[in-house]
Design a protein around this motif. Structure first.
Motif, PDB file in Angstrom:
ATOM      1  N   LYS A  79       0.753  -1.220   0.158  1.00  0.00           N
ATOM      2  CA  LYS A  79      -0.043   0.159  -0.039  1.00  0.00           C
ATOM      3  C   LYS A  79       0.904   1.067   0.007  1.00  0.00           C
ATOM      4  O   LYS A  79       0.631   2.299  -0.741  1.00  0.00           O
ATOM      5  CB  LYS A  79      -0.988  -0.036   1.228  1.00  0.00           C
ATOM      6  CG  LYS A  79      -1.988  -0.896   1.003  1.00  0.00           C
ATOM      7  CD  LYS A  79      -2.941  -0.956   2.394  1.00  0.00           C
ATOM      8  CE  LYS A  79      -4.142  -1.871   2.217  1.00  0.00           C
ATOM      9  NZ  LYS A  79      -5.021  -1.976   3.441  1.00  0.00           N
ATOM     10  N   GLN A  81       3.943   1.500  -1.324  1.00  0.00           N
ATOM     11  CA  GLN A  81       4.312   1.668  -2.695  1.00  0.00           C
ATOM     12  C   GLN A  81       3.443   2.258  -3.405  1.00  0.00           C
ATOM     13  O   GLN A  81       3.789   3.330  -4.314  1.00  0.00           O
ATOM     14  CB  GLN A  81       4.677   0.286  -2.991  1.00  0.00           C
ATOM     15  CG  GLN A  81       5.983  -0.324  -2.400  1.00  0.00           C
ATOM     16  CD  GLN A  81       6.376  -1.759  -2.970  1.00  0.00           C
ATOM     17  OE1 GLN A  81       5.602  -2.453  -3.529  1.00  0.00           O
ATOM     18  NE2 GLN A  81       7.805  -2.236  -2.782  1.00  0.00           N
ATOM     19  N   GLU A  82       2.373   1.966  -3.427  1.00  0.00           N
ATOM     20  CA  GLU A  82       1.212   2.420  -4.266  1.00  0.00           C
ATOM     21  C   GLU A  82       0.987   4.087  -4.124  1.00  0.00           C
ATOM     22  O   GLU A  82       0.886   4.873  -4.988  1.00  0.00           O
ATOM     23  CB  GLU A  82      -0.215   1.783  -4.303  1.00  0.00           C
ATOM     24  CG  GLU A  82      -0.238   0.191  -4.700  1.00  0.00           C
ATOM     25  CD  GLU A  82      -1.396  -0.557  -4.339  1.00  0.00           C
ATOM     26  OE1 GLU A  82      -2.489   0.075  -3.848  1.00  0.00           O
ATOM     27  OE2 GLU A  82      -1.589  -1.620  -4.533  1.00  0.00           O
ATOM     28  N   LEU A  83       0.999   4.178  -2.719  1.00  0.00           N
ATOM     29  CA  LEU A  83       0.891   5.676  -2.288  1.00  0.00           C
ATOM     30  C   LEU A  83       2.034   6.637  -2.808  1.00  0.00           C
ATOM     31  O   LEU A  83       1.896   7.715  -3.255  1.00  0.00           O
ATOM     32  CB  LEU A  83       0.932   5.860  -0.683  1.00  0.00           C
ATOM     33  CG  LEU A  83       0.686   7.126  -0.077  1.00  0.00           C
ATOM     34  CD1 LEU A  83      -0.594   7.860  -0.699  1.00  0.00           C
ATOM     35  CD2 LEU A  83       1.196   7.158   1.242  1.00  0.00           C
ATOM     36  N   GLN A  85       3.768   5.872  -5.485  1.00  0.00           N
ATOM     37  CA  GLN A  85       4.069   6.000  -6.943  1.00  0.00           C
ATOM     38  C   GLN A  85       2.814   6.731  -7.786  1.00  0.00           C
ATOM     39  O   GLN A  85       3.073   6.735  -8.793  1.00  0.00           O
ATOM     40  CB  GLN A  85       3.959   4.510  -7.280  1.00  0.00           C
ATOM     41  CG  GLN A  85       5.451   3.727  -7.045  1.00  0.00           C
ATOM     42  CD  GLN A  85       5.641   2.319  -7.326  1.00  0.00           C
ATOM     43  OE1 GLN A  85       4.796   1.692  -7.582  1.00  0.00           O
ATOM     44  NE2 GLN A  85       6.607   1.660  -6.875  1.00  0.00           N
ATOM     45  N   LYS A  86       1.913   7.027  -6.966  1.00  0.00           N
ATOM     46  CA  LYS A  86       0.983   7.704  -7.724  1.00  0.00           C
ATOM     47  C   LYS A  86       1.594   9.033  -8.446  1.00  0.00           C
ATOM     48  O   LYS A  86       2.301   9.756  -7.563  1.00  0.00           O
ATOM     49  CB  LYS A  86      -0.045   8.191  -6.579  1.00  0.00           C
ATOM     50  CG  LYS A  86      -1.039   6.967  -6.219  1.00  0.00           C
ATOM     51  CD  LYS A  86      -2.198   7.743  -5.278  1.00  0.00           C
ATOM     52  CE  LYS A  86      -3.171   6.505  -4.760  1.00  0.00           C
ATOM     53  NZ  LYS A  86      -3.935   7.175  -3.865  1.00  0.00           N
ATOM     54  N   ASP A  87       0.885   9.330  -9.448  1.00  0.00           N
ATOM     55  CA  ASP A  87       1.454  10.813 -10.099  1.00  0.00           C
ATOM     56  C   ASP A  87       0.267  11.781  -9.811  1.00  0.00           C
ATOM     57  O   ASP A  87      -0.722  11.943 -10.544  1.00  0.00           O
ATOM     58  CB  ASP A  87       1.493  10.446 -11.519  1.00  0.00           C
ATOM     59  CG  ASP A  87       1.969  11.657 -12.362  1.00  0.00           C
ATOM     60  OD1 ASP A  87       2.774  12.684 -11.746  1.00  0.00           O
ATOM     61  OD2 ASP A  87       1.967  11.802 -13.459  1.00  0.00           O
ATOM     62  N   ASN A  88       0.393  12.491  -8.657  1.00  0.00           N
ATOM     63  CA  ASN A  88      -0.316  13.430  -8.206  1.00  0.00           C
ATOM     64  C   ASN A  88       0.195  14.821  -7.901  1.00  0.00           C
ATOM     65  O   ASN A  88      -0.502  15.545  -7.240  1.00  0.00           O
ATOM     66  CB  ASN A  88      -1.170  13.258  -6.843  1.00  0.00           C
ATOM     67  CG  ASN A  88      -0.094  12.414  -5.828  1.00  0.00           C
ATOM     68  OD1 ASN A  88       0.928  12.761  -5.914  1.00  0.00           O
ATOM     69  ND2 ASN A  88      -0.920  12.099  -4.572  1.00  0.00           N
ATOM     70  N   ASP A  89       1.120  15.130  -8.354  1.00  0.00           N
ATOM     71  CA  ASP A  89       1.920  16.427  -8.454  1.00  0.00           C
ATOM     72  C   ASP A  89       2.235  16.693  -7.061  1.00  0.00           C
ATOM     73  O   ASP A  89       2.326  18.003  -6.753  1.00  0.00           O
ATOM     74  CB  ASP A  89       1.222  17.370  -9.174  1.00  0.00           C
ATOM     75  CG  ASP A  89       1.046  17.504 -10.638  1.00  0.00           C
ATOM     76  OD1 ASP A  89       1.998  16.503 -10.969  1.00  0.00           O
ATOM     77  OD2 ASP A  89       0.042  17.571 -11.159  1.00  0.00           O
ATOM     78  N   LYS A  95       4.628  13.249   0.391  1.00  0.00           N
ATOM     79  CA  LYS A  95       3.305  12.024   0.200  1.00  0.00           C
ATOM     80  C   LYS A  95       2.931  11.265   1.232  1.00  0.00           C
ATOM     81  O   LYS A  95       1.962  10.726   1.324  1.00  0.00           O
ATOM     82  CB  LYS A  95       3.829  11.242  -0.924  1.00  0.00           C
ATOM     83  CG  LYS A  95       3.804  11.937  -2.341  1.00  0.00           C
ATOM     84  CD  LYS A  95       3.872  10.860  -3.234  1.00  0.00           C
ATOM     85  CE  LYS A  95       3.661  11.673  -4.715  1.00  0.00           C
ATOM     86  NZ  LYS A  95       4.019  10.532  -5.719  1.00  0.00           N
TER      87      LYS A  95
END
Length: 131
Positions: A79, A81-83, A85-89, A95
């Motif tokens: 979880k 890693q997913e957080l 690796q998100k592309d949310n600027d 993060k």
């Protein structure tokens, strides 16, 4: 003919017949050796094959050089890693949520205090004190 340094002049002179050579080794001609050819990453040199680079779902990758599989990744790490690796600027150092924001601002405040301390020290050493 052998040569040696003269003790008087410090120059190279021919050795006399009564003197023995310092290193009685016969010179051997250098052997020519061809430089090794450049070998690019080919299948027989690489430890990574196409099949092991991206294993199929359900298959486990092996630790390189062994037959031991990597241990499974826990769900919390997956979880995270997913957080991250998100592309949310959002910068990666923010993060993690509000705690990361607090830690970032605290670190910046400490840097500013340290720079002020350095400037104060330099000023104390540069300006003489009035007597």
């Amino acid at each position: 003919m052998y040569h040696q340094l003269s003790r008087v002049t410090g120059r190279l002179v021919a050795a006399t017949n009564l003197q023995s050579p310092l290193f009685p080794v016969a010179p051997i001609a250098l052997q020519r050796v061809e430089p090794p050819s450049i070998q690019y990453n080919t299948a027989h040199l690489s430890t990574v094959t196409e099949a092991s680079a991206c294993p199929a779902p359900g298959k486990r990758r092996l630790i390189p050089g062994t037959n031991i599989p990597y241990p499974p990744v826990s769900e919390t790490i997956r979880k995270r890693q997913e957080l991250f690796q998100k592309d949310n600027d959002v910068p990666v150092f923010l993060k993690g949520g509000p705690v990361d924001g607090i830690l970032y601002r605290f670190t910046m405040a400490l840097c500013i205090v340290a720079l002020a301390g350095i400037a104060h020290t330099i000023y104390d050493h540069a300006v003489p004190k009035a007597k």
